[in-house]
Design a protein around this motif. Structure first.
Motif, mmCIF file in Angstrom:
data_model
loop_
_atom_site.group_PDB
_atom_site.id
_atom_site.type_symbol
_atom_site.label_atom_id
_atom_site.label_comp_id
_atom_site.label_asym_id
_atom_site.label_seq_id
_atom_site.Cartn_x
_atom_site.Cartn_y
_atom_site.Cartn_z
ATOM 1 N N ILE A 41 -15.715 4.059 45.944
ATOM 2 C CA ILE A 41 -15.863 5.028 47.036
ATOM 3 C C ILE A 41 -15.710 6.449 46.507
ATOM 4 N N LEU A 42 -14.738 6.619 45.609
ATOM 5 C CA LEU A 42 -14.514 7.948 45.043
ATOM 6 C C LEU A 42 -15.746 8.431 44.291
ATOM 7 N N GLN A 43 -16.376 7.521 43.545
ATOM 8 C CA GLN A 43 -17.554 7.922 42.770
ATOM 9 C C GLN A 43 -18.721 8.247 43.692
ATOM 10 N N GLU A 44 -18.800 7.538 44.785
ATOM 11 C CA GLU A 44 -19.884 7.762 45.717
ATOM 12 C C GLU A 44 -19.668 9.013 46.558
ATOM 13 N N THR A 69 -14.224 11.759 47.986
ATOM 14 C CA THR A 69 -12.946 11.542 48.650
ATOM 15 C C THR A 69 -13.050 10.304 49.532
ATOM 16 N N ILE A 70 -11.911 9.767 49.852
ATOM 17 C CA ILE A 70 -11.881 8.637 50.768
ATOM 18 C C ILE A 70 -11.353 9.127 52.102
ATOM 19 N N LYS A 71 -12.168 8.947 53.124
ATOM 20 C CA LYS A 71 -11.794 9.423 54.439
ATOM 21 C C LYS A 71 -11.509 8.212 55.318
ATOM 22 N N VAL A 72 -10.325 8.183 55.899
ATOM 23 C CA VAL A 72 -9.979 7.081 56.775
ATOM 24 C C VAL A 72 -9.580 7.637 58.132
ATOM 25 N N GLY A 73 -10.234 7.174 59.178
ATOM 26 C CA GLY A 73 -9.875 7.609 60.517
ATOM 27 C C GLY A 73 -9.157 6.492 61.245
ATOM 28 N N PHE A 116 -8.090 11.164 51.274
ATOM 29 C CA PHE A 116 -7.515 10.859 49.970
ATOM 30 C C PHE A 116 -8.499 11.271 48.883
ATOM 31 N N ASP A 117 -8.085 12.165 48.006
ATOM 32 C CA ASP A 117 -8.949 12.482 46.879
ATOM 33 C C ASP A 117 -8.521 11.640 45.673
ATOM 34 N N GLY A 150 -7.629 8.515 66.361
ATOM 35 C CA GLY A 150 -8.681 9.361 65.830
ATOM 36 C C GLY A 150 -8.241 10.294 64.719
ATOM 37 N N LYS A 151 -7.000 10.167 64.315
ATOM 38 C CA LYS A 151 -6.500 11.028 63.255
ATOM 39 C C LYS A 151 -7.186 10.705 61.928
#
Ligand SMILES: [Zn+2]
Length: 95
Positions: A53-56, A59-63, A73-74, A68-69
């Motif tokens: 995911i990081l390579q794509e 950052t990794i975004k989790v909601g 994560f970088d 909805g927060k």
């Protein structure tokens, strides 16, 4: 209250506040999600998945699907997270 996860909390709120939800301002509630909680979920995905995911995306975004927060994560966050994990789980082999 500490034992409840988001789902339980929401369910309770809907039971107690159902009427008010429709004719008042949205009811504020304290969702039980937290960054450590999200980290645990991410760890469960495994290092390779996170790396992908990081390579794509960088950052990794989790909601949180309940409140909805958004949690971001970088690469550094992920590395820190994984190194913390390996410190407590030393039988795991690392590349
Ligand atoms: Zn939440």
């Amino acid at each position: 209250m500490l034992e409840l996860d988001c789902e339980d909390l929401l369910y309770k709120l809907f039971n107690e506040e159902e009427v008010r939800l429709f004719d008042a301002e949205p009811v504020e509630f304290q969702c039980a999600c937290s960054r450590p909680r999200i980290e645990r979920t991410l760890r469960a995905l495994g290092e390779e998945e996170l790396e992908g995911i990081l390579q794509e995306q960088g950052t990794i975004k989790v909601g949180c699907e309940f409140c909805g927060k958004q949690y971001l994560f970088d690469r550094i966050d992920v590395e820190t997270m994984l190194s913390q994990e390996s410190a407590t789980n030393q039988s795991e082999t690392r590349h």
